[in-house]
Write a protein that holds these residues in place. Structure first.
Motif, mmCIF file in Angstrom:
data_model
loop_
_atom_site.group_PDB
_atom_site.id
_atom_site.type_symbol
_atom_site.label_atom_id
_atom_site.label_comp_id
_atom_site.label_asym_id
_atom_site.label_seq_id
_atom_site.Cartn_x
_atom_site.Cartn_y
_atom_site.Cartn_z
ATOM 1 N N LYS A 1 0.820 -1.369 -0.095
ATOM 2 C CA LYS A 1 -0.106 -0.054 -0.141
ATOM 3 C C LYS A 1 0.769 1.293 0.041
ATOM 4 N N PHE A 2 2.038 1.172 0.829
ATOM 5 C CA PHE A 2 2.810 2.409 0.721
ATOM 6 C C PHE A 2 3.518 2.497 -0.449
ATOM 7 N N LEU A 3 3.858 1.509 -0.946
ATOM 8 C CA LEU A 3 4.696 1.799 -2.570
ATOM 9 C C LEU A 3 3.602 2.104 -3.650
ATOM 10 N N ILE A 4 2.325 1.721 -3.466
ATOM 11 C CA ILE A 4 1.492 2.213 -4.485
ATOM 12 C C ILE A 4 1.259 3.840 -4.176
ATOM 13 N N GLY A 5 1.139 4.062 -3.065
ATOM 14 C CA GLY A 5 0.936 5.509 -3.146
ATOM 15 C C GLY A 5 2.203 6.272 -3.554
ATOM 16 N N THR A 6 3.478 5.762 -3.148
ATOM 17 C CA THR A 6 4.669 6.360 -3.278
ATOM 18 C C THR A 6 4.969 6.514 -4.747
ATOM 19 N N SER A 7 4.691 5.537 -5.531
ATOM 20 C CA SER A 7 4.783 5.171 -7.057
ATOM 21 C C SER A 7 3.673 6.380 -7.643
ATOM 22 N N SER A 8 2.584 6.529 -7.179
ATOM 23 C CA SER A 8 1.686 7.447 -7.731
ATOM 24 C C SER A 8 2.085 8.977 -7.663
ATOM 25 N N ILE B 1 10.119 10.181 -26.178
ATOM 26 C CA ILE B 1 9.469 8.872 -25.933
ATOM 27 C C ILE B 1 9.936 8.196 -24.629
ATOM 28 N N VAL B 2 11.432 8.591 -24.687
ATOM 29 C CA VAL B 2 12.299 7.907 -23.665
ATOM 30 C C VAL B 2 11.807 8.155 -21.993
ATOM 31 N N GLY B 3 11.074 9.448 -22.163
ATOM 32 C CA GLY B 3 10.486 10.067 -20.870
ATOM 33 C C GLY B 3 9.365 9.101 -20.376
ATOM 34 N N LEU B 4 8.834 8.386 -21.222
ATOM 35 C CA LEU B 4 7.650 7.469 -20.616
ATOM 36 C C LEU B 4 8.317 6.217 -20.108
ATOM 37 N N ILE B 5 9.568 5.782 -20.078
ATOM 38 C CA ILE B 5 9.917 4.701 -19.562
ATOM 39 C C ILE B 5 9.592 4.652 -18.051
ATOM 40 N N PRO B 6 10.135 5.732 -17.343
ATOM 41 C CA PRO B 6 9.634 5.677 -15.794
ATOM 42 C C PRO B 6 8.142 5.455 -15.572
ATOM 43 N N PHE B 7 7.298 6.072 -16.374
ATOM 44 C CA PHE B 7 5.932 5.851 -16.136
ATOM 45 C C PHE B 7 5.306 4.331 -16.332
ATOM 46 N N ILE B 8 6.271 3.695 -17.380
ATOM 47 C CA ILE B 8 6.008 2.272 -17.650
ATOM 48 C C ILE B 8 6.279 1.496 -16.571
ATOM 49 N N CYS B 9 7.666 1.765 -15.814
ATOM 50 C CA CYS B 9 7.970 0.998 -14.967
ATOM 51 C C CYS B 9 6.970 0.951 -13.407
ATOM 52 N N TRP B 10 6.629 2.387 -13.305
ATOM 53 C CA TRP B 10 5.855 2.661 -12.085
ATOM 54 C C TRP B 10 4.441 2.183 -12.469
ATOM 55 N N SER B 11 3.971 2.025 -13.636
ATOM 56 C CA SER B 11 2.594 1.382 -13.946
ATOM 57 C C SER B 11 2.839 0.124 -13.565
ATOM 58 N N LEU B 12 3.737 -0.651 -13.956
ATOM 59 C CA LEU B 12 4.052 -2.029 -13.723
ATOM 60 C C LEU B 12 4.255 -2.299 -12.346
ATOM 61 N N ALA B 13 4.984 -1.455 -11.631
ATOM 62 C CA ALA B 13 5.107 -1.610 -10.128
ATOM 63 C C ALA B 13 3.501 -1.558 -9.574
ATOM 64 N N ILE B 14 2.750 -0.455 -9.817
ATOM 65 C CA ILE B 14 1.563 -0.532 -9.276
ATOM 66 C C ILE B 14 0.567 -1.586 -9.558
ATOM 67 N N ILE B 15 0.705 -2.250 -10.620
ATOM 68 C CA ILE B 15 -0.185 -3.513 -10.871
ATOM 69 C C ILE B 15 0.369 -4.775 -10.061
ATOM 70 N N LEU B 16 1.834 -4.862 -10.121
ATOM 71 C CA LEU B 16 2.172 -5.675 -9.202
ATOM 72 C C LEU B 16 1.703 -5.644 -7.676
ATOM 73 N N LEU B 17 1.859 -4.356 -7.283
ATOM 74 C CA LEU B 17 1.507 -4.054 -5.888
ATOM 75 C C LEU B 17 0.222 -4.393 -5.377
ATOM 76 N N ILE B 18 -0.763 -3.874 -6.555
ATOM 77 C CA ILE B 18 -2.160 -4.273 -6.154
ATOM 78 C C ILE B 18 -2.302 -5.891 -6.245
#
Length: 139
Positions: free
Chosen positions: A41-48, A69-86
């Motif tokens: 839960k903490f990491l979901i909030g932190t990622s967001s 487009i390279v600027g989207l890579i962090p968003f992809i990583c954070w989105s994947l993190a949020i999915i895994l954490l959920i």
């Protein structure tokens, strides 16, 4: 074989300290599930929050340019993190036998393994997002 060939071993009662450690041994797997979920839960909030801060910094540094487009890579990583954490938080069904303590233990172990694995992968994706975001400003 005669009965006098069997040696009897007399057990001594456990000390309070030994009893405490045995109790902790059995309680830890159950209690750790809650800690894993709280960390998720903490990491979901932190990622967001981190992705929002990154977006603001990205816009200030590079404007509205579409060629980054390279600027989207962090968003992809954070989105994947949020999915895994959920996935860490979502309940799963574990098969257990009625009045079979061994199956209960296995279910707790399986739940712990599943949740811990998703938490670790989510944390790695979160950290990769931070690293790729920082690299964007360094390069």
């Amino acid at each position: 074989m005669q009965n006098n060939d069997i040696e009897e071993i007399v057990a001594r009662p456990m000390t309070d300290e030994q009893r405490y450690y045995v109790e902790q041994f059995y309680k830890e797997p159950v209690e750790s599930l809650g800690r894993i979920e709280e960390t998720a839960k903490f990491l979901i909030g932190t990622s967001s929050a981190t992705s929002g801060l990154y977006l603001a910094a990205f816009k200030m540094a590079f404007g509205e340019a579409k060629d980054h487009i390279v600027g989207l890579i962090p968003f992809i990583c954070w989105s994947l993190a949020i999915i895994l954490l959920i996935l860490t938080l979502l309940p799963r069904k574990y098969e257990t036998g009625k009045n079979e303590p061994a199956s209960y233990k296995k279910a707790f172990q399986d739940a712990h393994h599943y949740k811990f694995q998703r938490l670790m992968f989510g944390a790695v994706c979160f950290i990769l997002g931070i690293i790729t975001a920082a690299m964007r400003f360094v390069i």
